[in-house]
Write an enzyme that holds these catalytic residues in place. Structure first.
Site, PDB file in Angstrom:
ATOM      1  CG  ASN A   7      -4.878  -0.359  -0.742  1.00  0.00           C
ATOM      2  OD1 ASN A   7      -4.430  -0.496  -1.709  1.00  0.00           O
ATOM      3  ND2 ASN A   7      -4.152  -0.906   0.409  1.00  0.00           N
ATOM      4  NE  ARG A  81      -0.214   0.454  -0.622  1.00  0.00           N
ATOM      5  CZ  ARG A  81      -0.077  -0.505   0.396  1.00  0.00           C
ATOM      6  NH1 ARG A  81      -1.341  -0.804   0.982  1.00  0.00           N
ATOM      7  NH2 ARG A  81       0.941  -1.057   0.732  1.00  0.00           N
ATOM      8  CG  HIS A 170       6.123  -4.081   1.227  1.00  0.00           C
ATOM      9  ND1 HIS A 170       6.882  -5.181   0.957  1.00  0.00           N
ATOM     10  CD2 HIS A 170       4.660  -4.301   0.568  1.00  0.00           C
ATOM     11  CE1 HIS A 170       6.179  -6.005   0.059  1.00  0.00           C
ATOM     12  NE2 HIS A 170       4.925  -5.430   0.236  1.00  0.00           N
ATOM     13  N   GLY A 200       4.785 -10.776   3.584  1.00  0.00           N
ATOM     14  CA  GLY A 200       3.369 -10.892   3.344  1.00  0.00           C
ATOM     15  C   GLY A 200       3.298 -11.690   1.997  1.00  0.00           C
ATOM     16  CG  ASN A 201       0.035 -12.911  -0.489  1.00  0.00           C
ATOM     17  OD1 ASN A 201       0.330 -14.159  -0.459  1.00  0.00           O
ATOM     18  ND2 ASN A 201      -1.066 -12.436  -0.086  1.00  0.00           N
ATOM     19  NE  ARG A 231       5.177  -9.253  -7.394  1.00  0.00           N
ATOM     20  CZ  ARG A 231       4.799  -8.364  -6.098  1.00  0.00           C
ATOM     21  NH1 ARG A 231       5.465  -8.121  -5.350  1.00  0.00           N
ATOM     22  NH2 ARG A 231       3.463  -7.884  -6.326  1.00  0.00           N
ATOM     23  NE  ARG A 275      -2.491 -19.113   6.515  1.00  0.00           N
ATOM     24  CZ  ARG A 275      -3.455 -18.141   6.345  1.00  0.00           C
ATOM     25  NH1 ARG A 275      -4.239 -18.069   7.336  1.00  0.00           N
ATOM     26  NH2 ARG A 275      -3.890 -17.475   5.367  1.00  0.00           N
ATOM     27  N   GLY A 323       5.557 -12.689   8.903  1.00  0.00           N
ATOM     28  CA  GLY A 323       6.696 -12.471   9.844  1.00  0.00           C
ATOM     29  C   GLY A 323       5.991 -12.581  11.236  1.00  0.00           C
ATOM     30  CG  ASN A 325      -0.035 -14.482  11.748  1.00  0.00           C
ATOM     31  OD1 ASN A 325      -0.310 -14.170  13.096  1.00  0.00           O
ATOM     32  ND2 ASN A 325      -0.198 -13.665  10.497  1.00  0.00           N
ATOM     33  CD  GLU A 379       0.902  -2.252   4.146  1.00  0.00           C
ATOM     34  OE1 GLU A 379       0.303  -3.461   3.854  1.00  0.00           O
ATOM     35  OE2 GLU A 379       1.722  -1.858   3.335  1.00  0.00           O
TER      36      GLU A 379
HETATM   37  P1  ADP Z   1      -0.543  -9.220   1.992  1.00  0.00           P
HETATM   38  O1  ADP Z   1       1.004  -9.016   1.325  1.00  0.00           O
HETATM   39  O2  ADP Z   1      -1.501  -9.765   0.805  1.00  0.00           O
HETATM   40  O3  ADP Z   1      -1.004  -8.117   2.793  1.00  0.00           O
HETATM   41  P2  ADP Z   1      -0.377 -10.763   4.307  1.00  0.00           P
HETATM   42  O4  ADP Z   1       0.168  -9.717   4.847  1.00  0.00           O
HETATM   43  O5  ADP Z   1      -1.706 -10.867   4.862  1.00  0.00           O
HETATM   44  O6  ADP Z   1      -0.410 -10.433   2.908  1.00  0.00           O
HETATM   45  O7  ADP Z   1       0.414 -12.195   4.352  1.00  0.00           O
HETATM   46  C1  ADP Z   1      -0.037 -13.288   3.592  1.00  0.00           C
HETATM   47  C2  ADP Z   1       0.985 -14.380   3.890  1.00  0.00           C
HETATM   48  O8  ADP Z   1       1.061 -14.578   5.497  1.00  0.00           O
HETATM   49  C3  ADP Z   1       0.641 -15.885   3.402  1.00  0.00           C
HETATM   50  O9  ADP Z   1       1.535 -16.424   2.780  1.00  0.00           O
HETATM   51  C4  ADP Z   1      -0.090 -16.438   4.672  1.00  0.00           C
HETATM   52  O10 ADP Z   1       0.008 -17.786   4.419  1.00  0.00           O
HETATM   53  C5  ADP Z   1       0.906 -15.911   5.562  1.00  0.00           C
HETATM   54  N1  ADP Z   1       0.476 -16.465   7.019  1.00  0.00           N
HETATM   55  C6  ADP Z   1      -0.535 -16.142   7.689  1.00  0.00           C
HETATM   56  N2  ADP Z   1      -0.566 -16.826   8.839  1.00  0.00           N
HETATM   57  C7  ADP Z   1       0.247 -17.623   8.812  1.00  0.00           C
HETATM   58  C8  ADP Z   1       0.679 -18.376   9.827  1.00  0.00           C
HETATM   59  N3  ADP Z   1      -0.064 -18.819  11.032  1.00  0.00           N
HETATM   60  N4  ADP Z   1       1.852 -19.319   9.525  1.00  0.00           N
HETATM   61  C9  ADP Z   1       2.492 -18.888   8.466  1.00  0.00           C
HETATM   62  N5  ADP Z   1       2.396 -18.138   7.413  1.00  0.00           N
HETATM   63  C10 ADP Z   1       0.975 -17.334   7.690  1.00  0.00           C
END
Ligand code: ADP
Length: 601
Positions: A7, A81, A170, A200-201, A231, A275, A323, A325, A379
């Site tokens: 990836n 990917r 995605h 996610g991000n 974004r 977070r 989603g 966490n 993924e």
């Molecule tokens: P990517 O798109 O880079 O794969 P991830 O799926 O890892 O990213 O998601 C990253 C996001 O998830 C960040 O904004 C991070 O702060 C958020 N995140 C991870 N754990 C928590 C949590 N416990 N509470 C709120 N947001 C969280």
């Protein structure tokens, strides 16, 4: 089977060797912050990088490092990917020189991603020349979007010239998570309507109908839709021109602004990390409170819209870092959606903790019409599994049988009594030619159909005789004859149209019996099982045609052990589909694509 998943992103390289039976990574090597201060990790432990810092050098270093590990010897293929598969790639595929050329051509739509993905493909082909290489596309799952969902309301000439449309991203995660949700609900994906939120991000939301993506929030690029880490998601396009004029920004500056300085980062002025947003918001930081509110409001708005697109849903699914966490985001987003049948169970929501042992958890109340699920996305595993299907050649998509399509010209089925009057007492039909359905035949005998306006002569009788008289005509025939024939399943003639039938020995007035046959697919129970459908199901059949995609809605499935697999449409529909003898197309039922063999009888 073990698959090496590669990836390559603009600032990171992620490599995993995945055991697809055990569903786990047996070796992982990541490099982040390439072009700044690259940091490498192997199986979670820091690893020193000694080579030069540019992307190509680091990629070579990754490959060299991998080749010293025993795990690499056990791989059976390499999966890549690839972000943009354009219109061409509707599913994952083996990498050939044509595939490489097409991914390169598509770089115009994904200049930040496809060229980097190609670097990964090229280097892997050099290091593992004997291995099958599979490209798995982020856009492919969304190629099923109907034109009403993927078309931008702009001048269609310019749109076609540059292939401007909603592609969606995605897709690997949305597809994987949908299947996981179906598995958890113990239902076939072809029976489910889901709204999947990947947070996610990057963030996007997809409406998944019977296993197919029918609407998604990201568009031509990943900028559209939900609020993301950096974004903005949806914007008034006028804002771009405004910034060009009033800030004097170049296209590159605008691109940088929209991709890196907006979203949670822009709103909070501090961070793109949810977070931290939540933490600072709790401490009273107004920027972070605003970021949280705008993020959740946008998502709630989209969920409502996608439930409307689907006409209701079985479940709303949350995935991705946020989603999975953030119970707080999930709770806020679900507020005010009770009227749609979506009831969050606060306690359950707080306790959700998805992991490899429990990758799917539910947090809706018992009486919630729509279930609320959290699914752990993976993924890399999804890419590896998809690649395995392609490498083994038992990709479900390709192993489904071809469905012949037959066009029924106007015809009649007669009872013993009517045949007696039209052809004489005890007359037996003679066979002109057998039909594909066992025991059915086109007879040499024909009749005249007379309606209030006109008549058709030489209309063929199909045998054998039936318990009810039935005259099957097309919509165009109805106008010509002046008969109002309802669309009916064969055999259901109560209250249908009237006509007079004339034969060599007499004529019969039918009070009812004239129908416009409901387009349908005959299938044996074995075929039904392989398609995941049952008798009386109604499906959509898409005849994929580059130039002019066509969807037959409301296609009735008819299952019997007396049937052979065949789709029946009438002459009007045949004309609309431009069916010509011997042609082939692609047909989708629920989540499954199958080849469609067009044939005229
Ligand atoms: P990517 O798109 O880079 O794969 P991830 O799926 O890892 O990213 O998601 C990253 C996001 O998830 C960040 O904004 C991070 O702060 C958020 N995140 C991870 N754990 C928590 C949590 N416990 N509470 C709120 N947001 C969280």
């Amino acid at each position: 089977m073990r698959v090496l998943v590669l990836n390559c992103g603009s600032s990171s390289i992620k490599v995993d060797i995945i055991d697809t039976e055990a569903c786990k990574s047996v070796l992982s090597l990541n490099v982040e912050k390439i072009n700044k201060e690259p940091k490498a990790q192997m199986n979670g432990e820091a690893l020193a990088i000694t080579s030069a810092l540019d992307f190509d050098a680091i990629l070579t270093w990754v490959m060299d490092t991998l080749s010293h590990h025993d795990e690499i010897k056990a791989i059976s293929g390499v999966a890549h990917r690839v972000v943009h598969g354009g219109k061409k790639f509707t599913q994952a595929c083996l990498v050939t020189s044509e595939v490489v050329a097409e991914i390169e051509r598509l770089s115009i739509l994904a200049p930040l991603h496809n060229p980097i993905n190609l670097k990964g493909i090229r280097v892997a082909m050099k290091y593992f020349p004997q291995m099958p290489q599979v490209a798995v596309f982020d856009t492919a799952f969304h190629q099923s979007l109907p034109s009403r969902a993927h078309t931008y309301a702009i001048d269609q000439e310019i749109s076609k010239k540059h292939d401007l449309r909603r592609y969606g991203f995605h897709g690997i995660s949305h597809r994987y998570v949908s299947y996981k949700a179906a598995e958890y609900l113990s239902q076939d994906i072809s029976q489910l309507r889901l709204v999947v939120c990947h947070l996610g991000n990057g963030c996007s939301i997809t409406a998944v109908e019977f296993g197919k993506s029918v609407e998604t929030s990201m568009g031509l690029t990943p900028l559209e839709g939900l609020v993301m880490g950096t974004r903005p998601g949806d914007l008034d396009p006028g804002l771009i021109g405004f910034l060009q004029q009033n800030e004097g920004w170049s296209p590159e500056q605008l691109d940088d602004f929209l991709n890196k300085k907006c979203g949670l980062m822009g709103l909070s002025g501090k961070t793109n990390d949810m977070r931290e947003i939540i933490e600072y918001a709790a401490e009273g930081d107004e920027g972070c409170q605003l970021a949280f509110n705008v993020f959740c409001h946008r998502l709630r708005k989209y969920i409502g819209a996608y439930l409307a697109v689907l006409g209701g849903a079985d479940a709303v699914v949350f995935t991705g870092g946020i989603g999975e966490n953030s119970a707080l985001v999930r709770a806020r987003v679900c507020e005010r959606l009770e009227f749609l049948g979506l009831m969050e169970d606060e306690q359950k929501n707080k306790l959700v903790q998805v992991d490899d042992q429990r990758p799917v958890q539910i947090f809706s109340k018992e009486n919630s019409r729509i279930k609320l699920l959290v699914v752990k996305t993976d993924e890399e595993l999804a890419i590896a599994k998809r690649a395995t299907e392609i490498i083994k050649g038992n990709d479900t998509v390709n192993s489904i049988p071809k469905i012949p399509i037959a066009i029924s010209a106007r015809h009649v089925h007669l009872t013993r009594e009517t045949l007696d009057v039209l052809f004489g007492e005890g007359y037996e039909l003679t066979t002109y030619k057998p039909l594909s359905q066992p025991g059915q035949f086109a007879a040499n005998e024909t009749v005249t159909i007379i309606g209030p306006k006109n008549k058709y002569e030489n209309v063929r009788i199909l045998g054998p005789i039936r318990p009810k008289d039935q005259v099957e005509i097309s919509r165009t025939d109805e106008y010509f004859l002046g008969i109002d024939a309802p669309i009916r399943e064969s055999g259901h003639v109560e209250g249908s149209g009237a006509c007079t039938l004339v034969g060599p020995k007499g004529e019969v007035y039918l009070k009812e019996g004239v129908i416009c046959a409901w387009r349908h697919i005959h299938m044996h129970p074995n075929d039904a099982a392989s398609f995941g459908v049952k008798d009386k199901d109604i499906v959509e059949v898409e005849v994929a045609d580059e130039e002019r995609p066509l969807v037959f809605k409301n296609v009735l499935i008819r299952v019997s052990d007396k049937y052979a697999l065949e789709m029946h449409i009438d002459t009007d529909e045949g004309n609309a589909a431009e069916v010509r003898s011997g042609e082939e197309g692609v047909l989708c039922i629920g989540n499954k694509e199958v080849s469609l063999l067009k044939r005229k009888i």
